[in-house]
Design a protein around this motif. Structure first.
Motif, PDB file in Angstrom:
ATOM      1  N   GLY A   1       0.812  -1.206   0.000  1.00  0.00           N
ATOM      2  CA  GLY A   1       0.000   0.000   0.000  1.00  0.00           C
ATOM      3  C   GLY A   1       0.845   1.255   0.000  1.00  0.00           C
ATOM      4  N   GLN A   2       0.213   2.368   0.240  1.00  0.00           N
ATOM      5  CA  GLN A   2       0.904   3.660   0.272  1.00  0.00           C
ATOM      6  C   GLN A   2       2.078   3.591   1.249  1.00  0.00           C
ATOM      7  OE1 GLN A   2       0.305   6.525  -1.366  1.00  0.00           O
ATOM      8  NE2 GLN A   2      -1.706   6.284  -2.280  1.00  0.00           N
ATOM      9  N   GLY A   3       3.204   4.082   0.793  1.00  0.00           N
ATOM     10  CA  GLY A   3       4.394   4.063   1.634  1.00  0.00           C
ATOM     11  C   GLY A   3       5.203   2.797   1.536  1.00  0.00           C
ATOM     12  N   MET A   4       4.698   1.813   0.780  1.00  0.00           N
ATOM     13  CA  MET A   4       5.424   0.550   0.636  1.00  0.00           C
ATOM     14  C   MET A   4       6.026   0.406  -0.750  1.00  0.00           C
ATOM     15  SD  MET A   4       2.932  -2.127   2.654  1.00  0.00           S
ATOM     16  CE  MET A   4       4.072  -3.486   2.439  1.00  0.00           C
TER      17      MET A   4
END
Lengths: 115, 113
Positions: free
Chosen positions: A97-100
């Motif tokens: 997800g976001q940030g990964m």
């Protein structure tokens, strides 16, 4: 982590039979994608899920194809009834997800042959 | 929806020469452009990516360039080696890649020793 796991790796079946392809995404990833690869059409997105919810299934060829993701660690792609033109390599991919990061990690693929 | 066109479909180069693969995209909202390499019988793997706020990115022998105005982006491989032989896919996505990615048809690169 073992990466994205797909089974079976090879499937040979006869026209009209039901085929079920399975995918286990990387633990912690929240997006899952099913692709079909052929020489003529390249890598086509069939459907993708975010947090187990189907977001876009516009690439699913017809009603004979269906996909489910009952939980975060498992998805299936089913073809019923199968036809010779369904012969292809089917890839599953997952993404964090976001940030990964944006990278999609592909599984080894399932080579499907419909006789 | 997004449409990504890629060319050439096949490319043969002599070892040590450079290879260039070009792609165009249609959706001006696309802002993330990954490149994947697929060796024979293997799965596609990300080799480099670029975002729309950057015009060029380099990683050792590979580089990508992006022209947002023309909606063009390219992959450049210098000093090619036989292990660079593979199919290369360009792709485009909106929202920084956190939605679906649309792939080009692929370019089969053959590096001749």
């Amino acid at each position: 982590d073992a990466g994205v796991i797909q089974s079976p790796r090879h499937e040979v079946t006869e026209m009209g039979q039901e085929v079920t392809l399975r995918c286990k995404p990387i633990s912690g990833h929240n997006s899952l994608f099913w692709y079909r690869q052929t020489m003529m059409r390249g890598l086509e997105l069939l459907i993708y899920f975010n947090n187990n919810v189907p977001i876009d299934d516009s690439g699913m060829p017809e009603d004979r194809f269906s996909a489910k993701m009952p939980n975060a660690s498992f998805s299936t792609l089913k073809i019923q009834p199968s036809e010779p033109r369904d012969s292809a390599v089917y890839f599953c991919a997952s993404r964090g997800g976001q940030g990964m990061g944006n990278e999609q990690f592909f599984g080894p693929g399932t080579r499907l042959t419909v006789l | 929806g997004e449409n990504v066109e890629q060319h050439p479909s096949t490319l043969s180069v002599q070892e040590g020469d450079s290879a260039v693969i070009k792609c165009t995209y249609s959706d001006s909202a696309s802002n993330y452009f990954p490149w994947y390499k697929q060796e024979l019988g293997k799965r596609p793997q990300l080799i480099i990516d670029i975002r729309s706020n950057v015009g060029e990115k380099k990683d050792q022998r590979i580089a990508v360039t992006l022209n947002k105005t023309a909606k063009h982006f390219s992959l450049h491989i210098t000093e090619t080696q036989p292990e660079d032989s593979a199919v290369y896919f360009c792709a485009a996505s909106i929202n920084g890649g956190y939605q679906k990615v649309t792939f080009g048809i692929g370019t089969k690169l053959q590096v001749i020793p």
